[in-house]
Design an enzyme around this catalytic site. Structure first.
Site, PDB file in Angstrom:
ATOM      1  N   GLU A  40      36.901 -41.788  28.645  1.00 50.41           N
ATOM      2  CA  GLU A  40      36.301 -43.132  28.668  1.00 50.41           C
ATOM      3  C   GLU A  40      37.357 -44.222  28.823  1.00 50.41           C
ATOM      4  O   GLU A  40      37.083 -45.291  29.369  1.00 50.41           O
ATOM      5  CB  GLU A  40      35.475 -43.375  27.404  1.00 50.41           C
TER       6      GLU A  40
ATOM      7  N   PHE B 140      24.824 -38.851  13.528  1.00 51.82           N
ATOM      8  CA  PHE B 140      25.748 -38.141  14.408  1.00 51.82           C
ATOM      9  C   PHE B 140      26.214 -39.059  15.537  1.00 51.82           C
ATOM     10  O   PHE B 140      25.409 -39.698  16.206  1.00 51.82           O
ATOM     11  CB  PHE B 140      25.069 -36.895  14.988  1.00 51.82           C
ATOM     12  N   GLN B 141      27.509 -39.118  15.733  1.00 54.84           N
ATOM     13  CA  GLN B 141      28.146 -39.946  16.761  1.00 54.84           C
ATOM     14  C   GLN B 141      27.804 -41.434  16.625  1.00 54.84           C
ATOM     15  O   GLN B 141      27.728 -42.152  17.614  1.00 54.84           O
ATOM     16  CB  GLN B 141      27.824 -39.426  18.171  1.00 54.84           C
TER      17      GLN B 141
ATOM     18  N   LYS C  58      19.519 -45.737  21.706  1.00 56.84           N
ATOM     19  CA  LYS C  58      18.772 -44.801  22.557  1.00 56.84           C
ATOM     20  C   LYS C  58      17.284 -45.142  22.608  1.00 56.84           C
ATOM     21  O   LYS C  58      16.648 -45.015  23.656  1.00 56.84           O
ATOM     22  CB  LYS C  58      18.975 -43.379  22.037  1.00 56.84           C
TER      23      LYS C  58
ATOM     24  N   MET D 133      61.959 -47.344  29.030  1.00 63.24           N
ATOM     25  CA  MET D 133      62.150 -48.677  28.466  1.00 63.24           C
ATOM     26  C   MET D 133      62.519 -48.606  26.989  1.00 63.24           C
ATOM     27  O   MET D 133      63.356 -49.367  26.517  1.00 63.24           O
ATOM     28  CB  MET D 133      60.887 -49.524  28.673  1.00 63.24           C
TER      29      MET D 133
END
Lengths: 574, 187
Positions: free
Chosen positions: A56, A118-119, A168, A479
């Site tokens: 993502e 969940f999630q 949802k 760097m």
């Protein structure tokens, strides 16, 4: 539109709204709580292309790259919980660099929000500091207006990322779809437009009286589409232009008034000019600490005009004499007619003197058996005639790209400036490839950065993104190694980095891969890469201990640059 | 120095969170915060007292607040003629021996006795009418059980209504400007 006023699900309304915003491509990764949206996509695939990313974070950087290259809003999608939290780095990157993206996340159903389902993650809460605004849609009737407002907020004023969190059950709920057509009214959102008459006359007085003026061009110049106006202002008043890292491209590289990039790794002449100026005209930039060095010794003799659309940036880091909170495009239209032609003979001569003292020539003429990063970038510039869009990563590769690839046009230099997000370049370039079809796209990335988002090579191959990936491999997190070298007695703690065989990695992803370790092989290898339509990886094996010069150590005065130690002797060879 | 800021914000979920998050993120200190509905439906009014010595940073507080999409107006009223009030409720331990003494103190300090129990008493003091801190200091030796403060609320003096148009920082009310940008603010 026969579909107007028809009962639709939230998922369908979502796609209908995106299409009305002109969205043609979205970057995303599906999951449990975006299933309805993905299922509805089957009915909109002729209008919107969904690019499946491998992470993502990659989706957000792709949306970001697309936005920076096209000027349109980029769209990224993820599911709830881990999908959403993976977006935070991309949101923060876009926030720091004022990039207009809309990130859409799925959320657990409204009935279980707050139960640690969940999630479930409170993503609007978690992203509060790294978004311009965010929406948690809790009523299907708010969905269309929220999406519309999100796009509006993302692209107007000082652009930035907006997040829309859609539970949802809202995706599944049905309602009559009426696309709002009334003007968007946000009582607390009025991006400023004009400078006052008083500000314009004060600005003109300062500009016309200045003897040693410098224009500081930042990302705002590109965002507001004012590179031509800035050039007009510069030419009319004979005023040299120094750019920030993200302002690169706002004036052609070879333009006689271009001083180049200023700041920590800026060109010596740009930093000297800023420090000795009697007037700074700061356009769409924010006096970042990488640009100003030590605050108390910054450009001590100058009056300062600061034009920015974000009031918060004015007088934040540097106190200015004239702060103009307005749209740069409008202000320049107001100011330019009153600017008088000037010669600035002393100033022009002085700048010419500083220009002779450049590090650029020295390193390019350096005779070595191993490749030098700067030579690679210089050859890429030569091999693309300076016309490519170059997406650079973060670190030494980013700085040498900024120093040695001469960009002539706006939006041809894309990099993560404010946040300095390693791993940005590959996904951002994939996003860019959906916006830019008439130019080559090159990625300049280090061996560290590429490994942060290397999984997106699969996305590049899957989409046959026409990008050429130049890995500048010095075997170090360069760097950080450089800072250890200069400020920590060369104790290289955890900066040597092991890498896979990148050519074999390319092969494993079924894309062409090459390794180059000699200067004379650079152009021929580039030609092979350019001949291939699709992604190509080239690993450049370069000097391990090369250091980016000049360098203003953090918090030091801008004119006290650490110069390349062998600069004098090498210059004589030329 | 303490600054008092009045902010009008949209009454939407999460708006207070955005404001508090902003103060934390920008490293500004909130001394007190009072929120409630105002005369306009759908708009909440906040009075925020900050502890910020630097006047430039103070101005940035206001600009940062204004930058939030849901914030409609902001005014720093520190140097404006203002009526400021704060309420405190103080629950005291009381016994037969000191009950009358405490009632006298309450009268002298302009405190109202709002509840009397067998062994306790609740006093209400309003800053501006009485002095909160001085009263607390006097009462402390008698045994304070609980203190609750409302936070400051402020309203400017004069004939103008709550449209904070003359503020140090104002957003302006030209609602056509935002829509004008829909089409012309592309790269």
């Amino acid at each position: 539109m026969g579909k107007e006023n028809k009962e639709m699900t939230g998922a369908e309304i979502f796609w209908e709204c995106l299409i009305r915003e002109g969205v043609e491509v979205v970057f995303g990764y599906p999951g449990g709580y975006t299933l309805p949206i993905y299922d509805a996509l089957t009915r909109y695939q002729d209008k919107v292309r969904h690019v499946l990313t491998r992470h993502e974070q990659g989706a957000t950087h792709m949306a970001d790259g697309f936005a920076r290259a096209s000027g349109k809003v980029g769209v990224a999608m993820a599911t709830s919980g881990p999908g959403a939290t993976n977006m935070i780095t991309g949101l923060a990157t876009a926030m720091m660099d004022s990039s207009p993206i809309v990130c859409v996340t799925g959320q657990v159903p409204t009935s279980v929000i707050g139960t640690d389902a969940f999630q479930e993650t409170d993503i609007t809460g978690a992203t509060l500091p790294v978004t311009k605004h965010s929406y948690l849609v809790s009523d299907i009737r708010d969905l269309a207006s929220s999406i519309r407002e999100a796009f509006f907020i993302a692209r107007t004023g000082r652009p930035g990322p907006v997040l829309i969190d859609i539970p949802k059950d809202i995706q599944n709920a049905k309602t009559e779809f009426v696309y709002p057509t009334n003007p968007i009214i946000l009582p607390g959102y009025h991006p400023p437009r004009r400078a006052t008459g008083e500000q314009v006359s004060k600005a003109l007085e300062l500009i016309n009286e200045a003897k040693r003026p410098v224009i500081l061009a930042g990302h705002g110049v590109l965002i507001s589409g004012t590179s031509n106006q800035v050039r007009e202002l510069a030419e009319k008043g004979n005023i040299p232009v120094a750019t920030t890292l993200l302002g690169i491209g706002s004036i052609p590289d070879q333009h006689p008034l271009n001083l180049g990039m200023m700041g920590m790794h800026g060109k010596a002449q740009a930093n000297h000019a800023v420090q000795n100026a009697d007037l700074l005209i700061a356009c769409g930039m924010r006096f970042d600490d990488r640009v100003i060095g030590k605050v108390s010794t910054y450009s001590p003799k100058s009056k300062k005009i600061h034009i920015d659309i974000d009031a918060v940036e004015l007088n934040k880091n540097i106190k200015v004499d004239l702060a103009i909170n307005a749209d740069l495009a409008v202000v320049l239209r107001q100011i330019i007619p009153g600017v008088k032609a000037r010669k600035h003979a002393y100033w022009t001569r002085k700048i010419k003197e500083w220009e002779k003292d450049a590090d650029r020539r020295d390193i390019l003429n350096k005779k070595t058996d191993v490749l030098i990063g700067a030579q690679v970038i210089n050859k890429i510039w030569e091999g693309t005639k300076g016309k490519a869009v170059v997406v650079s990563d973060v670190g030494q590769n980013q700085m040498i790209e900024a120093q040695y690839y001469g960009h002539d046009e706006p939006h041809t230099h894309i990099t993560s400036g404010g946040l300095g997000t390693m791993g940005f370049s590959l996904p951002a370039a994939i996003g860019t490839s959906f916006a830019v079809k008439d130019r080559e796209i090159w990625v300049v990335v280090g061996d560290g950065g590429i490994q942060m988002t290397i999984s997106e090579l699969a996305t590049a191959v899957q989409e046959n993104a026409n990008i050429k990936i130049a890995i500048i491999n010095n075997g170090y997190l360069g760097m950080v190694r450089q800072w250890q070298q200069l400020f920590y007695n060369a104790r290289y703690v955890e900066t040597p980095i092991y890498s896979p065989d990148f050519v074999k990695v390319a092969e494993a992803y079924r894309m062409p891969g090459y390794r180059v370790d000699k200067v004379e092989d650079i152009i021929p290898t580039m030609r092979k890469a350019q001949a291939h339509q699709g992604p190509v990886l080239i690993e450049f094996v370069v000097e391990k201990h090369d250091t980016v010069y000049p360098m203003v150590p953090a918090g030091e005065p801008l004119h006290e640059m650490v110069r390349r130690p062998h600069a004098q002797s090498d210059a004589k060879d030329n | 120095m303490q600054h008092t800021i009045i902010a009008l914000v949209e009454d939407k979920p999460g708006v207070l969170n955005r404001i508090v998050s902003l103060f934390r993120r920008r490293n500004y200190n909130i001394k007190s915060l009072a929120v409630g509905p105002c005369e306009t439906p759908g708009v909440s009014r906040l009075t925020i007292v900050t502890d910020e010595n630097d006047s430039i940073r103070q101005n940035l507080v206001c600009n940062n607040l204004l930058k939030l999409i849901n914030v409609i107006e902001v005014e720093d009223v520190t140097n404006v003629p203002t009526v400021i009030r704060e309420n405190v409720l103080i629950k005291l331990q009381v016994n037969a021996a000191n009950r009358e003494e405490l009632k006298n103190i309450a009268r002298e300090r302009n405190a109202r006795i709002v509840d009397e129990g067998e062994r306790s008493m609740i006093l209400e003091v309003t800053e501006g009418v009485g002095k909160i801190q001085a009263t607390i200091d006097i009462l402390r030796p008698y045994g304070i059980l609980e203190i609750v403060r409302s936070g400051k609320i402020a309203i400017t003096r004069g004939d103008n209504g709550s449209e904070i148009k003359n503020g140090v920082v104002g957003k302006g009310t030209d609602s056509s400007r935002a829509t004008e940008q829909v089409n012309n603010y592309l790269y």
